[in-house]
Design a protein around this motif. Structure first.
Motif, mmCIF file in Angstrom:
data_model
loop_
_atom_site.group_PDB
_atom_site.id
_atom_site.type_symbol
_atom_site.label_atom_id
_atom_site.label_comp_id
_atom_site.label_asym_id
_atom_site.label_seq_id
_atom_site.Cartn_x
_atom_site.Cartn_y
_atom_site.Cartn_z
ATOM 1 N N SER A 416 -12.344 -15.556 -8.610
ATOM 2 C CA SER A 416 -12.118 -14.643 -7.589
ATOM 3 C C SER A 416 -12.249 -13.331 -7.425
ATOM 4 N N LEU A 417 -12.904 -12.887 -6.495
ATOM 5 C CA LEU A 417 -13.277 -11.952 -6.146
ATOM 6 C C LEU A 417 -11.558 -10.901 -6.305
ATOM 7 N N LYS A 418 -10.986 -11.835 -5.624
ATOM 8 C CA LYS A 418 -9.361 -10.917 -4.682
ATOM 9 C C LYS A 418 -8.843 -10.397 -6.662
ATOM 10 N N ARG A 419 -8.367 -11.487 -7.085
ATOM 11 C CA ARG A 419 -8.712 -11.339 -8.736
ATOM 12 C C ARG A 419 -9.098 -10.535 -9.116
ATOM 13 N N GLY A 420 -10.375 -9.536 -9.333
ATOM 14 C CA GLY A 420 -10.940 -8.493 -9.514
ATOM 15 C C GLY A 420 -10.074 -7.460 -9.066
ATOM 16 N N MET A 421 -10.265 -7.784 -8.119
ATOM 17 C CA MET A 421 -10.320 -5.984 -7.238
ATOM 18 C C MET A 421 -8.178 -6.450 -7.405
ATOM 19 N N GLN A 422 -7.579 -6.936 -7.480
ATOM 20 C CA GLN A 422 -6.417 -7.223 -8.208
ATOM 21 C C GLN A 422 -6.546 -5.695 -9.270
ATOM 22 N N ILE A 449 -8.179 -8.531 0.841
ATOM 23 C CA ILE A 449 -7.893 -8.045 0.153
ATOM 24 C C ILE A 449 -7.820 -6.500 1.015
ATOM 25 N N GLY A 450 -7.497 -6.237 2.087
ATOM 26 C CA GLY A 450 -7.221 -5.167 2.924
ATOM 27 C C GLY A 450 -6.664 -4.393 2.230
ATOM 28 N N GLU A 451 -5.408 -4.734 1.036
ATOM 29 C CA GLU A 451 -4.348 -3.922 1.073
ATOM 30 C C GLU A 451 -4.823 -3.114 -0.507
ATOM 31 N N LEU A 452 -5.809 -4.103 -1.109
ATOM 32 C CA LEU A 452 -6.561 -3.703 -1.999
ATOM 33 C C LEU A 452 -7.407 -2.512 -2.387
ATOM 34 N N LEU A 453 -7.904 -2.366 -0.879
ATOM 35 C CA LEU A 453 -9.010 -1.556 -0.143
ATOM 36 C C LEU A 453 -8.550 -0.208 -0.697
ATOM 37 N N GLU A 454 -9.806 1.123 -0.634
ATOM 38 C CA GLU A 454 -8.964 2.118 -1.090
ATOM 39 C C GLU A 454 -10.463 3.035 -0.384
ATOM 40 N N ASN A 455 -10.381 4.135 0.295
ATOM 41 C CA ASN A 455 -11.318 4.825 1.780
ATOM 42 C C ASN A 455 -12.270 5.759 -0.085
#
Length: 534
Positions: A416-422, A449-455
């Motif tokens: 899962s992409l979300k797991r990797g981004m977490q 996954i918006g909360e995991l992203l950072e500019n």
């Protein structure tokens, strides 16, 4: 349990602190990150020994932090000399254990009133004059004269230690050790001795001494008689051969274990590694409160490693375990929540991972999670086609493959992409994710996954729906159809280029990667991802 570790001035650690987990701690990091040094420091403070010898006997200039030593020698010529480098290792222990209260005190760098032990390496005041003369010599090398240093090992109550406190038993096991003619290393020998009762030990010692006496007086009798015949020519006193009966020839130094009637040193390296770890984990809680394990995966097949990790989990019990590894399997199975990540002697803090994500990676024990953990910058893609196209686009822009510039491109292979981004978010990793839109607007995939992203730090790159749902139509749209058919050698005139590419996903990407001389264009989201991690 150890609640805090402080290491200052030792090897890679200039000023290091760690609050370890009460149970298992999995220490990972690149080569030369300080993994082995951390376990070595813990062992030193617990036992006062290193490699079976007292710290004072093993003390050498290479224990000291290189940067601290260089700064010190530079200061000697500056007119404002700094104090000589020192080493401090402190282990703060839990304060709710009655058996540890005699170690309680405030004699530590934090002045906390807790039980603990510390090791302090500093210039010996008795040699202050010799030390000063050495440093004043313009011709002296920039090497610390550790002969004039002393090792001070104490508990936090300020009482000097001369032996390991019995409550602080530790098993030290280095699975990297290869077989040796000595038969067995010091730590393994110590663990085996736990099985021998004091009465049995005394009986073995007496039998061993008796056997040596019999060899000396009976087996070597004829040899010594021949030597005696030449005695006058050899020396003015009788000379003969006798078995050593001194303490250095004790039975502990002679006995070696066997594995299925084969001496331990002659057993396979994988078998040695497994037995060493099993011995360490099988020691009773009364014997050992801590286990320090170096790279248990060494020399083991996947099947044996699976069994060994199961045993570590099963037998850890109330023990505190510090384990280094280069294996994603070990990390995943024992749990990402136990991760201690080191980078050049510094702890990289891991944010709180959701429990379900930890369980997720445990189930995917074969996934190469360590690549995500150790990468400086990471690009997560959905599959091998995306990986090859991104690497080709990166190489076209920079003239080098991504890895040469510190960018690791990892195929999530169903993860899962979300797991990797977490995980990347918890480690504060610079990460880019690339995925197909699958016929849905990019915002649909961004929201979960918006909360995991950072500019500027973590971003996801997705092609526009109007340009096609997957990589193939996105790539075909920005390139000339005839050029692609020629490049991919598409001879079926009835089949559209995009349909052929969909049916030969890895083939077309591999062909593209193998023909760097052919100029192509890339979808905007691929180019944006290249720019982002550059």
């Amino acid at each position: 349990m150890i609640t805090r570790i402080v290491v200052r001035g030792y090897r890679l650690f200039m000023d290091f602190e760690l609050e370890p987990n009460a149970g298992t701690n999995i220490v990972v990091g690149d080569n030369e990150s300080g993994k082995s040094s951390l376990l070595e420091a813990i062992s030193l403070a617990l036992t006062g020994r290193i490699n079976g010898r007292w710290a004072q006997d093993e003390l050498n200039p290479y224990w000291f932090n290189v940067a601290a030593v260089e700064t010190y020698f530079a200061s000697l010529d500056s007119g404002s000399p700094l104090p000589p480098p020192e080493i401090l290792i402190e282990l703060y222990l839990t304060n709710n254990d009655d058996s540890l209260q005699y170690l309680l005190g405030v004699h530590n760098s934090r002045q906390d009133k807790v039980p603990g032990v510390k090791m302090h390496v500093a210039p010996n005041p008795d040699y202050a004059e010799e030390f000063a003369d050495y440093m004043a010599d313009a011709g002296r090398p920039a090497i610390l004269p550790t002969e004039w240093y002393s090792v001070d090992w104490r508990q936090f109550s300020d009482e000097r230690l001369t032996r390991r406190p019995k409550e602080l038993g530790v098993s030290v096991i280095d699975s990297r050790t290869v077989r040796s003619t000595a038969g067995i290393d010091y730590h393994t020998r110590e663990m085996l001795k736990d099985f021998i009762e004091p009465k049995e030990s005394a009986a073995v010692a007496v039998a061993h001494r008796k056997a040596r006496h019999i060899i000396s007086t009976e087996t070597l009798k004829s040899v010594n008689e021949r030597i005696a015949e030449k005695g006058d020519a050899l020396h003015d006193k009788p000379i003969g051969l006798h078995m050593d009966q001194s303490a250095s020839a004790s039975w502990e130094q002679s006995i070696v274990p066997q594995v299925a009637d084969v001496p331990f040193a002659m057993a396979g390296q994988g078998q040695q590694a497994a037995i060493k770890v099993a011995l360490a984990m099988n020691r009773s809680a009364d014997t050992t409160a801590y286990a320090l394990i170096e790279e248990p995966e060494n020399h083991l097949s996947h099947t044996r490693l699976t069994k060994l990790v199961d045993r570590i989990e099963e037998l850890a019990g109330d023990r505190q375990v510090f384990l280094t590894t280069h294996s994603s399997f070990v990390l995943n199975r024992l749990g990402l929540d136990k991760l201690v990540l080191l980078h050049r002697g510094t702890r990289v803090h891991l944010g709180a991972l959701p429990a379900d994500t930890v369980r997720y990676f445990k189930r995917l024990s074969g996934y190469d999670t360590l690549r995500l953990v150790l990468a400086e910058r990471v690009v997560m893609v959905e599959g091998p086609s995306d990986e090859m196209v991104f690497e080709r686009a990166f190489r076209d822009k920079h003239g080098k493959v991504p890895m040469a510039l510190g960018v690791d491109v990892i195929s999530m292979a169903g993860v899962s992409l979300k797991r990797g981004m977490q995980l990347c978010s918890a480690l504060k990793r610079h990460a880019a994710a690339i995925r197909d839109n699958d016929g849905k607007e990019p915002e649909h995939w961004r929201m979960p996954i918006g909360e995991l992203l950072e500019n500027g730090k973590r971003e996801i790159f997705i092609g526009e729906v109007a340009d096609g749902p997957t990589l193939e139509p996105q790539f075909a749209k920005v390139n000339n159809d005839d050029d692609l058919r020629q490049l991919f050698d598409i001879t079926d005139g009835d089949k559209a280029t995009v349909d052929w590419m969909k049916a030969h996903k890895t083939d077309w990407a591999l062909t593209l990667d193998e023909h760097p001389e052919v100029t192509v264009s890339y979808p905007g989201y691929i180019s944006d991802a290249v720019d982002f991690v550059s």
